[in-house]
Design a protein around this motif. Structure first.
Motif, PDB file in Angstrom:
ATOM      1  N   ARG A 173       0.882  -1.098  -0.459  1.00  0.00           N
ATOM      2  CA  ARG A 173      -0.100  -0.066   0.023  1.00  0.00           C
ATOM      3  C   ARG A 173       0.879   1.237  -0.164  1.00  0.00           C
ATOM      4  O   ARG A 173       0.569   2.103  -0.770  1.00  0.00           O
ATOM      5  CB  ARG A 173      -0.993  -0.189   1.258  1.00  0.00           C
ATOM      6  CG  ARG A 173      -1.899   1.040   1.127  1.00  0.00           C
ATOM      7  CD  ARG A 173      -2.899   1.180   2.325  1.00  0.00           C
ATOM      8  NE  ARG A 173      -1.977   1.506   3.693  1.00  0.00           N
ATOM      9  CZ  ARG A 173      -2.312   1.451   4.796  1.00  0.00           C
ATOM     10  NH1 ARG A 173      -3.286   0.476   5.098  1.00  0.00           N
ATOM     11  NH2 ARG A 173      -1.600   1.637   5.762  1.00  0.00           N
ATOM     12  N   ALA A 174       1.733   1.267   0.717  1.00  0.00           N
ATOM     13  CA  ALA A 174       2.890   2.393   0.852  1.00  0.00           C
ATOM     14  C   ALA A 174       3.271   2.703  -0.363  1.00  0.00           C
ATOM     15  O   ALA A 174       3.558   3.985  -0.863  1.00  0.00           O
ATOM     16  CB  ALA A 174       3.821   2.333   1.814  1.00  0.00           C
ATOM     17  N   VAL A 175       4.284   1.603  -1.176  1.00  0.00           N
ATOM     18  CA  VAL A 175       4.640   1.916  -2.428  1.00  0.00           C
ATOM     19  C   VAL A 175       3.685   2.276  -3.467  1.00  0.00           C
ATOM     20  O   VAL A 175       3.937   3.147  -4.388  1.00  0.00           O
ATOM     21  CB  VAL A 175       5.486   0.515  -2.624  1.00  0.00           C
ATOM     22  CG1 VAL A 175       6.081   0.573  -4.279  1.00  0.00           C
ATOM     23  CG2 VAL A 175       6.630   0.328  -1.934  1.00  0.00           C
ATOM     24  N   ALA A 176       2.641   1.457  -3.444  1.00  0.00           N
ATOM     25  CA  ALA A 176       1.484   1.884  -4.493  1.00  0.00           C
ATOM     26  C   ALA A 176       1.027   3.354  -4.341  1.00  0.00           C
ATOM     27  O   ALA A 176       0.756   3.965  -5.299  1.00  0.00           O
ATOM     28  CB  ALA A 176       0.482   0.853  -4.334  1.00  0.00           C
ATOM     29  N   GLU A 177       0.486   3.667  -3.205  1.00  0.00           N
ATOM     30  CA  GLU A 177       0.028   5.047  -2.969  1.00  0.00           C
ATOM     31  C   GLU A 177       1.187   6.137  -3.433  1.00  0.00           C
ATOM     32  O   GLU A 177       0.638   7.214  -3.948  1.00  0.00           O
ATOM     33  CB  GLU A 177      -0.530   5.151  -1.635  1.00  0.00           C
ATOM     34  CG  GLU A 177      -1.969   4.150  -1.689  1.00  0.00           C
ATOM     35  CD  GLU A 177      -2.596   4.135  -0.261  1.00  0.00           C
ATOM     36  OE1 GLU A 177      -2.257   4.999   0.741  1.00  0.00           O
ATOM     37  OE2 GLU A 177      -3.502   3.747  -0.065  1.00  0.00           O
ATOM     38  N   ALA A 178       2.328   5.856  -2.972  1.00  0.00           N
ATOM     39  CA  ALA A 178       3.353   6.769  -2.976  1.00  0.00           C
ATOM     40  C   ALA A 178       3.644   7.143  -4.688  1.00  0.00           C
ATOM     41  O   ALA A 178       3.710   7.946  -5.164  1.00  0.00           O
ATOM     42  CB  ALA A 178       4.514   6.272  -2.753  1.00  0.00           C
ATOM     43  N   SER A 179       3.439   5.693  -5.420  1.00  0.00           N
ATOM     44  CA  SER A 179       3.498   5.896  -6.927  1.00  0.00           C
ATOM     45  C   SER A 179       2.497   6.502  -7.624  1.00  0.00           C
ATOM     46  O   SER A 179       2.731   7.384  -8.542  1.00  0.00           O
ATOM     47  CB  SER A 179       3.768   4.204  -7.305  1.00  0.00           C
ATOM     48  OG  SER A 179       4.804   3.664  -6.842  1.00  0.00           O
ATOM     49  N   PHE A 180       1.241   6.184  -6.934  1.00  0.00           N
ATOM     50  CA  PHE A 180      -0.137   6.948  -7.657  1.00  0.00           C
ATOM     51  C   PHE A 180       0.145   8.597  -7.344  1.00  0.00           C
ATOM     52  O   PHE A 180      -0.269   9.274  -8.229  1.00  0.00           O
ATOM     53  CB  PHE A 180      -1.138   6.558  -6.811  1.00  0.00           C
ATOM     54  CG  PHE A 180      -1.535   5.054  -7.123  1.00  0.00           C
ATOM     55  CD1 PHE A 180      -1.160   4.389  -8.317  1.00  0.00           C
ATOM     56  CD2 PHE A 180      -2.307   4.552  -6.319  1.00  0.00           C
ATOM     57  CE1 PHE A 180      -1.421   2.929  -8.530  1.00  0.00           C
ATOM     58  CE2 PHE A 180      -2.804   2.854  -6.444  1.00  0.00           C
ATOM     59  CZ  PHE A 180      -2.268   2.520  -7.556  1.00  0.00           C
ATOM     60  N   GLU A 181       0.831   8.853  -6.202  1.00  0.00           N
ATOM     61  CA  GLU A 181       0.792  10.382  -5.741  1.00  0.00           C
ATOM     62  C   GLU A 181       1.739  10.791  -6.804  1.00  0.00           C
ATOM     63  O   GLU A 181       1.519  11.979  -7.471  1.00  0.00           O
ATOM     64  CB  GLU A 181       1.108  10.499  -4.672  1.00  0.00           C
ATOM     65  CG  GLU A 181       1.165  12.207  -4.163  1.00  0.00           C
ATOM     66  CD  GLU A 181      -0.023  12.623  -4.164  1.00  0.00           C
ATOM     67  OE1 GLU A 181      -0.029  13.996  -4.589  1.00  0.00           O
ATOM     68  OE2 GLU A 181      -1.203  12.145  -4.224  1.00  0.00           O
ATOM     69  N   VAL A 182       3.033  10.553  -7.386  1.00  0.00           N
ATOM     70  CA  VAL A 182       3.939  10.662  -8.011  1.00  0.00           C
ATOM     71  C   VAL A 182       3.475  10.883  -9.319  1.00  0.00           C
ATOM     72  O   VAL A 182       3.575  11.906 -10.132  1.00  0.00           O
ATOM     73  CB  VAL A 182       5.259   9.764  -7.658  1.00  0.00           C
ATOM     74  CG1 VAL A 182       6.030  10.288  -9.068  1.00  0.00           C
ATOM     75  CG2 VAL A 182       5.869   9.959  -6.671  1.00  0.00           C
ATOM     76  N   THR A 183       2.696   9.943  -9.834  1.00  0.00           N
ATOM     77  CA  THR A 183       2.121  10.016 -11.157  1.00  0.00           C
ATOM     78  C   THR A 183       1.089  11.132 -11.447  1.00  0.00           C
ATOM     79  O   THR A 183       1.214  11.726 -12.330  1.00  0.00           O
ATOM     80  CB  THR A 183       1.375   8.610 -11.470  1.00  0.00           C
ATOM     81  OG1 THR A 183       2.447   7.488 -11.315  1.00  0.00           O
ATOM     82  CG2 THR A 183       0.694   8.640 -12.802  1.00  0.00           C
ATOM     83  N   ARG A 184       0.132  11.243 -10.139  1.00  0.00           N
ATOM     84  CA  ARG A 184      -0.629  12.280 -10.390  1.00  0.00           C
ATOM     85  C   ARG A 184      -0.097  13.590 -10.482  1.00  0.00           C
ATOM     86  O   ARG A 184      -0.541  14.565 -11.241  1.00  0.00           O
ATOM     87  CB  ARG A 184      -1.701  12.265  -9.090  1.00  0.00           C
ATOM     88  CG  ARG A 184      -2.744  11.460  -9.246  1.00  0.00           C
ATOM     89  CD  ARG A 184      -3.756  11.685  -8.073  1.00  0.00           C
ATOM     90  NE  ARG A 184      -3.450  11.245  -6.799  1.00  0.00           N
ATOM     91  CZ  ARG A 184      -3.442  10.101  -6.231  1.00  0.00           C
ATOM     92  NH1 ARG A 184      -4.001   8.960  -6.822  1.00  0.00           N
ATOM     93  NH2 ARG A 184      -2.843  10.054  -5.111  1.00  0.00           N
TER      94      ARG A 184
END
Length: 196
Positions: A173-184
């Protein structure tokens, strides 16, 4: 490994079908989908138990195969894929709770999912139970579940599996949500540059 990866991603597809909209459906198809989702969800974190095959693969590779460049990366991708599938499936269910106005139930639902998955993974690995067996052989399945859950070491193994599932989900979850935030943020910057 390929078969277990396919099974790990089935709950994601089921979640996409079941947890749409902003209300609970009373359709028997929806409830059947929900039951299938619950039965198949443990397949996602189950992939971590395939690490029992790692020693044999490493020993076989020592006869000439690359352990660090082939075997360990394959296991890492395999286990990461399973936990990503678990995160996505569980997130869909939790987001559905939020849309229903039941956001306070997100944490208890997460703990319950980890617990159910720990039991499911235990039954899959030690009782060799498959997700579809409760549907095709309910009597035999109940008998096997009872025998294995009353085994002396069952609580220890289930607790260990629960902890591994919790930690794996937390990290994913930590990695996925950080990745989503960077992408956004990247998408916003790109749009701003294109419009200026």
């Amino acid at each position: 490994m390929t078969w277990n990866t396919i099974l790990a991603w089935i709950p994601v597809g089921l979640a996409w079908l079941v947890f749409r909209g902003d209300r609970v459906s009373h359709s028997p198809f929806w409830w059947a989908g929900m039951a299938l989702f619950i039965l198949f969800l443990p397949n996602a974190p189950y992939v971590v138990t395939d690490i029992v095959h790692l020693r044999g693969d490493v020993l076989a590779a020592n006869d000439g195969g690359p352990v660090m460049t082939a075997i360990l990366p394959v296991y890492a991708v395999f286990i990461g894929s399973g936990f990503l599938a678990y995160y996505l499936a569980l997130r869909a269910a939790l987001d559905h709770l939020t849309r229903l106005g039941l956001e306070a139930w997100r944490f208890p639902a997460t703990v319950a999912a980890h617990g159910l998955c720990a039991i499911g993974v235990f039954l899959g690995r030690w009782a060799r139970l498959n997700s579809w067996e409760p549907v095709i052989d309910p009597h035999g399945t109940l008998e096997r579940i009872f025998i294995h859950l009353t085994w002396t070491w069952a609580p220890v193994l289930i607790l260990a599996t629960f902890l591994v599932t919790w930690v794996g989900h937390f990290m994913t979850r930590a990695v996925a949500e950080a990745s989503f935030e960077v992408t956004r943020k990247g998408a916003r910057i790109l749009r701003a540059n294109l419009t200026s």
